[in-house]
Design a protein around this motif. Structure first.
Motif, PDB file in Angstrom:
ATOM      1  N   GLU A 140       0.847  -1.193   0.000  1.00 14.13           N
ATOM      2  CA  GLU A 140       0.000   0.000   0.000  1.00 14.13           C
ATOM      3  C   GLU A 140       0.882   1.243   0.000  1.00 14.13           C
ATOM      4  O   GLU A 140       1.467   1.618   1.012  1.00 14.13           O
ATOM      5  CB  GLU A 140      -0.934   0.020   1.217  1.00 14.13           C
ATOM      6  N   GLY A 141       1.005   1.888  -1.160  1.00 14.57           N
ATOM      7  CA  GLY A 141       1.818   3.087  -1.269  1.00 14.57           C
ATOM      8  C   GLY A 141       1.151   4.269  -0.589  1.00 14.57           C
ATOM      9  O   GLY A 141      -0.079   4.368  -0.534  1.00 14.57           O
ATOM     10  N   ILE A 142       1.955   5.181  -0.071  1.00 14.04           N
ATOM     11  CA  ILE A 142       1.416   6.350   0.619  1.00 14.04           C
ATOM     12  C   ILE A 142       0.592   7.195  -0.351  1.00 14.04           C
ATOM     13  O   ILE A 142       1.098   7.690  -1.354  1.00 14.04           O
ATOM     14  CB  ILE A 142       2.554   7.197   1.226  1.00 14.04           C
ATOM     15  N   GLY A 143      -0.705   7.324  -0.045  1.00 17.93           N
ATOM     16  CA  GLY A 143      -1.596   8.113  -0.876  1.00 17.93           C
ATOM     17  C   GLY A 143      -1.909   7.505  -2.225  1.00 17.93           C
ATOM     18  O   GLY A 143      -2.541   8.141  -3.067  1.00 17.93           O
ATOM     19  N   ARG A 144      -1.496   6.261  -2.453  1.00 18.35           N
ATOM     20  CA  ARG A 144      -1.674   5.625  -3.763  1.00 18.35           C
ATOM     21  C   ARG A 144      -2.572   4.399  -3.716  1.00 18.35           C
ATOM     22  O   ARG A 144      -2.948   3.871  -4.760  1.00 18.35           O
ATOM     23  CB  ARG A 144      -0.315   5.198  -4.326  1.00 18.35           C
ATOM     24  N   GLY A 145      -2.867   3.896  -2.544  1.00 21.80           N
ATOM     25  CA  GLY A 145      -3.586   2.646  -2.453  1.00 21.80           C
ATOM     26  C   GLY A 145      -2.667   1.478  -2.779  1.00 21.80           C
ATOM     27  O   GLY A 145      -1.445   1.595  -2.724  1.00 21.80           O
ATOM     28  N   MET A 146      -3.262   0.359  -3.140  1.00 25.99           N
ATOM     29  CA  MET A 146      -2.468  -0.824  -3.456  1.00 25.99           C
ATOM     30  C   MET A 146      -1.776  -0.640  -4.805  1.00 25.99           C
ATOM     31  O   MET A 146      -2.420  -0.265  -5.788  1.00 25.99           O
ATOM     32  CB  MET A 146      -3.349  -2.064  -3.481  1.00 25.99           C
ATOM     33  N   THR A 164       9.896   1.606  -1.542  1.00 28.08           N
ATOM     34  CA  THR A 164      10.409   1.471  -2.903  1.00 28.08           C
ATOM     35  C   THR A 164      10.812   2.863  -3.373  1.00 28.08           C
ATOM     36  O   THR A 164      10.372   3.867  -2.799  1.00 28.08           O
ATOM     37  CB  THR A 164       9.362   0.900  -3.882  1.00 28.08           C
ATOM     38  N   PRO A 165      11.627   2.954  -4.443  1.00 28.37           N
ATOM     39  CA  PRO A 165      11.971   4.285  -4.955  1.00 28.37           C
ATOM     40  C   PRO A 165      10.789   5.048  -5.530  1.00 28.37           C
ATOM     41  O   PRO A 165      10.886   6.261  -5.730  1.00 28.37           O
ATOM     42  CB  PRO A 165      13.008   3.974  -6.058  1.00 28.37           C
ATOM     43  N   THR A 166       9.688   4.367  -5.809  1.00 23.85           N
ATOM     44  CA  THR A 166       8.497   5.037  -6.327  1.00 23.85           C
ATOM     45  C   THR A 166       7.602   5.535  -5.204  1.00 23.85           C
ATOM     46  O   THR A 166       7.077   6.653  -5.260  1.00 23.85           O
ATOM     47  CB  THR A 166       7.709   4.089  -7.258  1.00 23.85           C
ATOM     48  N   SER A 167       7.416   4.736  -4.154  1.00 31.58           N
ATOM     49  CA  SER A 167       6.547   5.124  -3.048  1.00 31.58           C
ATOM     50  C   SER A 167       6.879   4.309  -1.807  1.00 31.58           C
ATOM     51  O   SER A 167       7.117   3.098  -1.900  1.00 31.58           O
ATOM     52  CB  SER A 167       5.073   4.903  -3.417  1.00 31.58           C
ATOM     53  N   ASP A 168       6.875   4.968  -0.658  1.00 35.46           N
ATOM     54  CA  ASP A 168       7.010   4.237   0.604  1.00 35.46           C
ATOM     55  C   ASP A 168       5.641   3.720   1.040  1.00 35.46           C
ATOM     56  O   ASP A 168       4.605   4.051   0.462  1.00 35.46           O
ATOM     57  CB  ASP A 168       7.623   5.141   1.677  1.00 35.46           C
ATOM     58  N   HIS A 169       5.637   2.871   2.083  1.00 33.93           N
ATOM     59  CA  HIS A 169       4.425   2.170   2.512  1.00 33.93           C
ATOM     60  C   HIS A 169       3.687   2.959   3.592  1.00 33.93           C
ATOM     61  O   HIS A 169       4.299   3.605   4.446  1.00 33.93           O
ATOM     62  CB  HIS A 169       4.807   0.786   3.056  1.00 33.93           C
ATOM     63  N   GLU A 170       2.377   2.885   3.551  1.00 36.29           N
ATOM     64  CA  GLU A 170       1.547   3.559   4.562  1.00 36.29           C
ATOM     65  C   GLU A 170       1.899   3.119   5.979  1.00 36.29           C
ATOM     66  O   GLU A 170       1.861   3.929   6.911  1.00 36.29           O
ATOM     67  CB  GLU A 170       0.063   3.264   4.288  1.00 36.29           C
ATOM     68  N   ARG A 171       2.261   1.846   6.137  1.00 37.06           N
ATOM     69  CA  ARG A 171       2.466   1.287   7.484  1.00 37.06           C
ATOM     70  C   ARG A 171       3.584   1.968   8.252  1.00 37.06           C
ATOM     71  O   ARG A 171       3.508   2.099   9.479  1.00 37.06           O
ATOM     72  CB  ARG A 171       2.740  -0.224   7.366  1.00 37.06           C
ATOM     73  N   THR A 172       4.621   2.406   7.564  1.00 39.17           N
ATOM     74  CA  THR A 172       5.800   2.942   8.254  1.00 39.17           C
ATOM     75  C   THR A 172       6.051   4.420   7.930  1.00 39.17           C
ATOM     76  O   THR A 172       7.144   4.935   8.156  1.00 39.17           O
ATOM     77  CB  THR A 172       7.047   2.126   7.884  1.00 39.17           C
TER      78      THR A 172
END
Length: 221
Positions: A140-146, A164-172
């Motif tokens: 789950e990318g930050i502000g991107r959903g799955m 990831t270099p594209t988006s970090d995860h909502e969890r952390t």
């Protein structure tokens, strides 16, 4: 936190070098002085770069190359460093999130590296491993959903993917209540100097805008 680079990542990017920055910080909703710095850099880039020429920055060029080697289209899933500069060059405003996220975006724009910022209290376990995303791996990318991270470089903790270099995860993700910070600078170009300069610049910004204490960094390969 221990940092590891997996064999599969070493096989596609043996030259990889990263920096792990840790600090105790105090986040704020907005800093006018920080945004003045962001605006100056944006003006400089609009005067000197285009959306095509920015791809020749060694840090961005190397990240795009690794995306292709891992099986991802860098023009569809853009690395964050490139995406930020492209947005500025297109005359669009950067998203204003909070002081901590904004200063990480400034560092990523300045040096071209994809940089992950995490709330250190939200990790599971004591090890982060850099690998490559798998088909069907939930993320789950930050502000991107799955999002589909198959073929993307990805850091995993004991539960799963966190960055990831594209988006970090909502969890952390970092928030206004974050007090213990961990930042990862990803040097797919193998430049220890470039990664070191970026880490030292981030620490300078953290001291200036986030009242940082106990700041330190280490390189890892």
């Amino acid at each position: 936190m221990q940092l590891q680079v997996s064999h599969e990542m070493h096989s596609v990017c043996p030259e990889f070098v990263g920096a792990c920055i840790t600090a105790n910080i105090s986040n704020t909703p907005y800093s006018a002085d920080l945004w003045a710095e962001i605006d100056v850099l944006g003006s400089d880039y609009r005067a000197t770069l285009t959306t095509e020429s920015l791809k020749s920055m060694t840090s961005i060029q190397a990240t795009r190359r690794i995306y292709k080697l891992c099986g991802k289209d860098p023009s569809r899933y853009r690395p964050s460093g490139e995406a930020l500069v492209r947005r500025v060059l297109q005359g669009k405003s950067l998203y204003q999130i909070d002081t901590l996220v904004d200063l990480i975006n400034l560092a990523s724009m300045k040096y071209g590296y994809s940089i992950g910022a995490f709330d250190a209290d939200k990790f599971s376990g004591d090890t982060l491993t850099l690998g490559i995303g798998k088909e069907g791996e939930p993320y789950e990318g930050i502000g991107r959903g799955m999002i589909n991270i198959a073929g993307l470089p990805v850091y995993r903790d004991a539960i799963g993917g966190v960055g990831t270099p594209t988006s970090d995860h909502e969890r952390t993700k970092v928030t206004l209540s974050t007090t213990r910070l961990l930042v990862l600078v990803n040097g797919y170009d193998g430049s220890e100097q470039g990664v070191t300069d970026t880490a030292e610049y981030i620490i300078k910004l953290l001291n200036k805008y986030c009242s940082a204490t106990n700041c330190e960094y280490k390189l890892y390969k």
